[in-house]
Write an enzyme that holds these catalytic residues in place. Structure first.
Site, PDB file in Angstrom:
ATOM      1  N   ASP A  20       0.853  -1.191   0.000  1.00  0.00           N
ATOM      2  CA  ASP A  20       0.000   0.000   0.000  1.00  0.00           C
ATOM      3  C   ASP A  20       0.893   1.246   0.000  1.00  0.00           C
ATOM      4  O   ASP A  20       1.727   1.406   0.891  1.00  0.00           O
ATOM      5  CB  ASP A  20      -0.875  -0.048   1.269  1.00  0.00           C
ATOM      6  CG  ASP A  20      -1.887   1.073   1.327  1.00  0.00           C
ATOM      7  OD1 ASP A  20      -1.637   2.162   0.765  1.00  0.00           O
ATOM      8  OD2 ASP A  20      -2.936   0.862   1.958  1.00  0.00           O
ATOM      9  N   VAL A  43      -5.592   5.371  -5.431  1.00  0.00           N
ATOM     10  CA  VAL A  43      -4.459   5.877  -4.646  1.00  0.00           C
ATOM     11  C   VAL A  43      -4.795   7.246  -4.049  1.00  0.00           C
ATOM     12  O   VAL A  43      -4.518   7.522  -2.873  1.00  0.00           O
ATOM     13  CB  VAL A  43      -3.210   5.986  -5.559  1.00  0.00           C
ATOM     14  CG1 VAL A  43      -2.117   6.807  -4.913  1.00  0.00           C
ATOM     15  CG2 VAL A  43      -2.703   4.588  -5.932  1.00  0.00           C
ATOM     16  N   ASP A  44      -5.384   8.086  -4.866  1.00  0.00           N
ATOM     17  CA  ASP A  44      -5.721   9.455  -4.462  1.00  0.00           C
ATOM     18  C   ASP A  44      -6.639   9.438  -3.228  1.00  0.00           C
ATOM     19  O   ASP A  44      -6.375  10.138  -2.220  1.00  0.00           O
ATOM     20  CB  ASP A  44      -6.431  10.121  -5.654  1.00  0.00           C
ATOM     21  CG  ASP A  44      -6.430  11.630  -5.600  1.00  0.00           C
ATOM     22  OD1 ASP A  44      -5.774  12.198  -4.700  1.00  0.00           O
ATOM     23  OD2 ASP A  44      -7.092  12.243  -6.468  1.00  0.00           O
ATOM     24  N   ILE A 135      -8.034   3.455 -12.443  1.00  0.00           N
ATOM     25  CA  ILE A 135      -9.209   4.136 -12.999  1.00  0.00           C
ATOM     26  C   ILE A 135      -8.917   4.654 -14.421  1.00  0.00           C
ATOM     27  O   ILE A 135      -9.811   4.706 -15.263  1.00  0.00           O
ATOM     28  CB  ILE A 135      -9.653   5.255 -12.031  1.00  0.00           C
ATOM     29  CG1 ILE A 135     -10.223   4.607 -10.750  1.00  0.00           C
ATOM     30  CG2 ILE A 135     -10.658   6.206 -12.666  1.00  0.00           C
ATOM     31  CD1 ILE A 135     -10.342   5.513  -9.555  1.00  0.00           C
ATOM     32  N   TYR A 136      -7.661   4.985 -14.713  1.00  0.00           N
ATOM     33  CA  TYR A 136      -7.294   5.488 -16.039  1.00  0.00           C
ATOM     34  C   TYR A 136      -6.967   4.375 -17.049  1.00  0.00           C
ATOM     35  O   TYR A 136      -6.575   4.650 -18.200  1.00  0.00           O
ATOM     36  CB  TYR A 136      -6.155   6.508 -15.944  1.00  0.00           C
ATOM     37  CG  TYR A 136      -6.586   7.857 -15.399  1.00  0.00           C
ATOM     38  CD1 TYR A 136      -7.926   8.157 -15.168  1.00  0.00           C
ATOM     39  CD2 TYR A 136      -5.654   8.855 -15.109  1.00  0.00           C
ATOM     40  CE1 TYR A 136      -8.323   9.394 -14.672  1.00  0.00           C
ATOM     41  CE2 TYR A 136      -6.038  10.097 -14.620  1.00  0.00           C
ATOM     42  CZ  TYR A 136      -7.370  10.364 -14.395  1.00  0.00           C
ATOM     43  OH  TYR A 136      -7.747  11.589 -13.910  1.00  0.00           O
TER      44      TYR A 136
HETATM   45  N1  AR6 Z   1      -1.472   1.605  -2.837  1.00  0.00           N
HETATM   46  C1  AR6 Z   1      -0.825   1.244  -3.972  1.00  0.00           C
HETATM   47  N2  AR6 Z   1      -1.443   1.082  -5.150  1.00  0.00           N
HETATM   48  C2  AR6 Z   1      -2.778   1.281  -5.179  1.00  0.00           C
HETATM   49  C3  AR6 Z   1      -3.525   1.665  -4.037  1.00  0.00           C
HETATM   50  C4  AR6 Z   1      -2.806   1.838  -2.823  1.00  0.00           C
HETATM   51  N3  AR6 Z   1      -3.418   2.192  -1.686  1.00  0.00           N
HETATM   52  N4  AR6 Z   1      -4.825   1.812  -4.423  1.00  0.00           N
HETATM   53  C5  AR6 Z   1      -4.898   1.502  -5.735  1.00  0.00           C
HETATM   54  N5  AR6 Z   1      -3.663   1.172  -6.185  1.00  0.00           N
HETATM   55  P1  AR6 Z   1      -5.560   4.616  -9.547  1.00  0.00           P
HETATM   56  P2  AR6 Z   1      -5.026   6.130 -12.017  1.00  0.00           P
HETATM   57  C6  AR6 Z   1      -3.233   0.798  -7.556  1.00  0.00           C
HETATM   58  O1  AR6 Z   1      -6.938   4.326  -9.992  1.00  0.00           O
HETATM   59  O2  AR6 Z   1      -5.291   4.934 -12.855  1.00  0.00           O
HETATM   60  C7  AR6 Z   1      -8.420   8.735  -8.941  1.00  0.00           C
HETATM   61  O3  AR6 Z   1      -9.811   8.898  -8.826  1.00  0.00           O
HETATM   62  C8  AR6 Z   1      -4.300   0.402  -8.535  1.00  0.00           C
HETATM   63  O4  AR6 Z   1      -4.567  -0.984  -8.417  1.00  0.00           O
HETATM   64  O5  AR6 Z   1      -5.341   5.020  -8.134  1.00  0.00           O
HETATM   65  O6  AR6 Z   1      -3.830   6.981 -12.327  1.00  0.00           O
HETATM   66  C9  AR6 Z   1      -7.727  10.052  -9.262  1.00  0.00           C
HETATM   67  O7  AR6 Z   1      -8.331  11.140  -8.601  1.00  0.00           O
HETATM   68  C10 AR6 Z   1      -3.636   0.742  -9.862  1.00  0.00           C
HETATM   69  O8  AR6 Z   1      -2.771  -0.317 -10.274  1.00  0.00           O
HETATM   70  O9  AR6 Z   1      -4.867   5.785 -10.442  1.00  0.00           O
HETATM   71  C11 AR6 Z   1      -7.886  10.137 -10.749  1.00  0.00           C
HETATM   72  O10 AR6 Z   1      -9.166  10.625 -11.087  1.00  0.00           O
HETATM   73  C12 AR6 Z   1      -2.749   1.941  -9.537  1.00  0.00           C
HETATM   74  O11 AR6 Z   1      -2.646   1.959  -8.119  1.00  0.00           O
HETATM   75  C13 AR6 Z   1      -7.755   8.698 -11.191  1.00  0.00           C
HETATM   76  O12 AR6 Z   1      -8.141   7.906 -10.052  1.00  0.00           O
HETATM   77  C14 AR6 Z   1      -3.304   3.284 -10.012  1.00  0.00           C
HETATM   78  O13 AR6 Z   1      -4.704   3.307  -9.869  1.00  0.00           O
HETATM   79  C15 AR6 Z   1      -6.341   8.323 -11.544  1.00  0.00           C
HETATM   80  O14 AR6 Z   1      -6.335   7.026 -12.084  1.00  0.00           O
END
Ligand code: AR6
Length: 184
Positions: A20, A43-44, A135-136
């Site tokens: 995490d 993550v955000d 999400i992207y």
């Molecule tokens: N720790 C590590 N990795 C994580 C965690 C965590 N706690 N949570 C998710 N992941 P994403 P994006 C992974 O969706 O695609 C938000 O709404 C996840 O499985 O966090 O860049 C923002 O505000 C994936 O592999 O980021 C933007 O609107 C990776 O982290 C949008 O999402 C990235 O997933 C950005 O989307």
């Protein structure tokens, strides 16, 4: 115990961790943000939830100042890390995956600009999530190749950053990054 299933590896100068991002004891945690800087899911959401309200307050101050129109895709900006173990959060905006347009340079910009912002703060250790792969919707193997190559190239210009950690949320992502790092 969950940690019994966690993996980690060192490949060259890169540290790969299955875990995490909010739990990393590093100087800088990179946030996969969106251009509003005002929070979201993935993550955000996790960073704002665990880091507490000071991060959002700092983001709002950025929006009221230099970043009135938000943060552009590929750019990076720092705030406090609030209650996280890290000292700073560097927010960057990954590109949304496109099957028709190659947005790899924008994804590379996220890694380049985040490392330069971190170096400017005096940070030595930085942890990245797999930007854009949630999400992207960016395919993880492709995102891994861009991340690993860009980090390797940028580190030559940021010698004070002694450790770069990629934090992968699941085994599939971990394995993809390990393959990409080994091929680098
Ligand atoms: N720790 C590590 N990795 C994580 C965690 C965590 N706690 N949570 C998710 N992941 P994403 P994006 C992974 O969706 O695609 C938000 O709404 C996840 O499985 O966090 O860049 C923002 O505000 C994936 O592999 O980021 C933007 O609107 C990776 O982290 C949008 O999402 C990235 O997933 C950005 O989307």
């Amino acid at each position: 115990r969950r940690s019994a299933r966690l993996k980690n590896a060192h490949v060259g100068h890169l540290e790969l961790v299955m875990g995490d991002i909010t739990e990393q004891d590093v100087d800088v945690v990179v946030n996969a943000a969106n251009s509003s800087l005002l929070g979201g899911g993935g993550v955000d959401g996790a960073i704002h939830r665990k880091g507490g309200p000071d991060i959002l307050a700092a983001c709002r101050a950025l929006r009221a100042g230099h970043y009135g129109r938000g943060l552009k895709t590929g750019q990076a900006v720092a705030t406090t890390a609030g209650r996280l173990a890290a000292r700073w959060v560097v927010h960057t905006v990954g590109p949304v995956w496109s099957a028709t347009h190659d947005r790899s340079e924008l994804l590379a910009d996220c890694y380049r600009n985040s490392l330069h912002v971190a170096a400017g703060l005096g940070a030595h250790t930085v942890a990245f999530p797999a930007i854009s792969t949630g999400i992207y919707r960016w395919p993880v193997e492709s995102a891994a190749t861009v991340a690993v190559a860009t980090i390797a190239e940028t580190r030559k210009q940021t010698p004070d950053i002694t450790s770069v950690r990629l934090v992968l949320f699941d085994k599939r992502a971990f394995d993809a990054y390990e393959v990409a790092a080994a091929g680098q």
